[in-house]
Motif scaffolding. Structure first.
Motif, PDB file in Angstrom:
ATOM      1  N   ASN A  18       0.827  -1.279  -0.061  1.00 24.69           N
ATOM      2  CA  ASN A  18      -0.066  -0.014   0.094  1.00 24.69           C
ATOM      3  C   ASN A  18       0.873   1.322  -0.100  1.00 24.69           C
ATOM      4  OD1 ASN A  18      -1.811   1.940   0.128  1.00 24.69           O
ATOM      5  ND2 ASN A  18      -2.652   1.328   2.297  1.00 24.69           N
ATOM      6  N   ALA A  19       0.817   1.983  -1.030  1.00 21.31           N
ATOM      7  CA  ALA A  19       1.643   3.226  -1.169  1.00 21.31           C
ATOM      8  C   ALA A  19       0.930   4.445  -1.888  1.00 21.31           C
ATOM      9  CB  ALA A  19       2.779   3.062  -2.025  1.00 21.31           C
ATOM     10  N   ALA A  20       0.972   5.657  -1.535  1.00 22.64           N
ATOM     11  CA  ALA A  20       0.073   6.650  -2.347  1.00 22.64           C
ATOM     12  C   ALA A  20      -1.451   6.503  -2.562  1.00 22.64           C
ATOM     13  CB  ALA A  20       1.009   6.844  -3.374  1.00 22.64           C
ATOM     14  N   GLY A  21      -1.864   5.688  -1.699  1.00 18.54           N
ATOM     15  CA  GLY A  21      -3.199   5.435  -2.049  1.00 18.54           C
ATOM     16  C   GLY A  21      -3.629   4.414  -2.806  1.00 18.54           C
ATOM     17  N   VAL A  22      -2.662   3.649  -3.364  1.00 23.06           N
ATOM     18  CA  VAL A  22      -2.963   2.571  -4.156  1.00 23.06           C
ATOM     19  C   VAL A  22      -2.465   1.065  -3.577  1.00 23.06           C
ATOM     20  CG1 VAL A  22      -2.095   1.393  -6.496  1.00 23.06           C
ATOM     21  CG2 VAL A  22      -2.296   3.823  -6.174  1.00 23.06           C
ATOM     22  N   MET A  23      -3.309   0.322  -3.490  1.00 20.57           N
ATOM     23  CA  MET A  23      -2.890  -1.203  -3.065  1.00 20.57           C
ATOM     24  C   MET A  23      -2.413  -1.934  -4.283  1.00 20.57           C
ATOM     25  SD  MET A  23      -2.817  -3.728  -0.725  1.00 20.57           S
ATOM     26  CE  MET A  23      -3.859  -3.237   0.891  1.00 20.57           C
TER      27      MET A  23
END
Length: 255
Positions: free
Chosen positions: A8-13
């Motif tokens: 999970n990074a920058a709102g993206v899984m």
């Protein structure tokens, strides 16, 4: 090595199929991990978009047949059905990056994705009939809707594969790029989505999909009953036996 990775990074899984030595053929344990990862992404308010990806040489070779025969989906709570419910009802934008073979479930899961980016090496196939089985993941509804009946019949009755250009023409995928660029493009587009209000994304997706949501759920269940019955019939047993004899010792799947 974990066969399903999530990040999970920058709102993206990002959920990655990571069984490359078996061409990302999916086992029951992997279906369970995929269902859990999707549920986690849905519950996490920091996640605004989800990306499902494989490797630049292979997306998914279908079910791992040896594992599938040892762990057939016997109840609605079986891992494969948990995964199908999770992906077909996913409320948040779902993207996929596809390179190389996308066989069986590797193709049918894409009908539930909102955006699909493919490498020019992508090859799609749904050879269920060849294994004495019926379609799954509501593909018996979604393939004719998307592809048109005649092309869906070629894909589902004849089991004929089709390449990225055909998939783009029929609307299964959104864009074709070189394999080394696919996952990066999916991430780029997912981050665009993640910058937008989550409530607006969810409401828009729900409005687009709600008209046939109950029909999709019903068809997944109906296909599952028929698939399960056919799995124990002589035609499927014979086809699986021949397939495994031909592919030993690699039991990567084709459904």
């Amino acid at each position: 090595m974990n066969e399903i990775l999530s990040d999970n990074a920058a709102g993206v899984m990002t959920i990655t199929l990571n069984r490359i030595d078996k061409k990302n053929a999916i086992t029951a344990a992997m279906y369970g991990a995929l269902a859990d990862a999707l549920a986690q992404a849905e519950a996490d308010t920091s996640v605004r978009a989800i990306v499902l990806q494989g490797h630049e040489t292979v997306f998914c070779a279908g079910n791992d047949i040896a594992d599938f025969l040892d762990n057939p989906p016997a109840t609605p709570e079986s891992p494969v059905f948990r995964f199908l419910r999770a992906i077909s009802t996913c409320a948040k934008p779902l993207l996929a990056g596809v390179c190389g073979p996308a066989v069986g479930i590797g193709t049918t899961l894409l009908f539930h994705c909102d955006l699909v980016y493919a490498g020019d090496n992508a090859a799609f196939s749904m050879p269920f009939v060849n294994l004495g089985l019926c379609p799954e993941a509501a593909s018996s509804i979604l393939a004719p809707q998307l592809m048109g009946y005649q092309r869906a019949a070629a894909a589902l009755l004849l089991g004929e594969p089709f390449m990225a250009e055909a998939a783009l023409e029929m609307g299964l995928i959104s864009r074709i790029v070189p394999p080394g660029e696919v996952n990066a493009l999916a991430q780029q587009q997912a981050r665009k989505l993640a910058s937008k209000p989550l409530s607006a994304l969810v409401a828009t997706k729900r409005l687009m999909k709600q008209a046939q949501a109950s029909a999709i759920a019903q068809r997944i269940a109906e296909e599952g009953v028929i698939f399960g019955r056919m799995l124990s019939e002589p035609a499927a047993r014979e086809a699986f036996g021949a397939f495994m004899d031909k592919r030993k010792p690699d039991f990567s799947g084709a459904c």
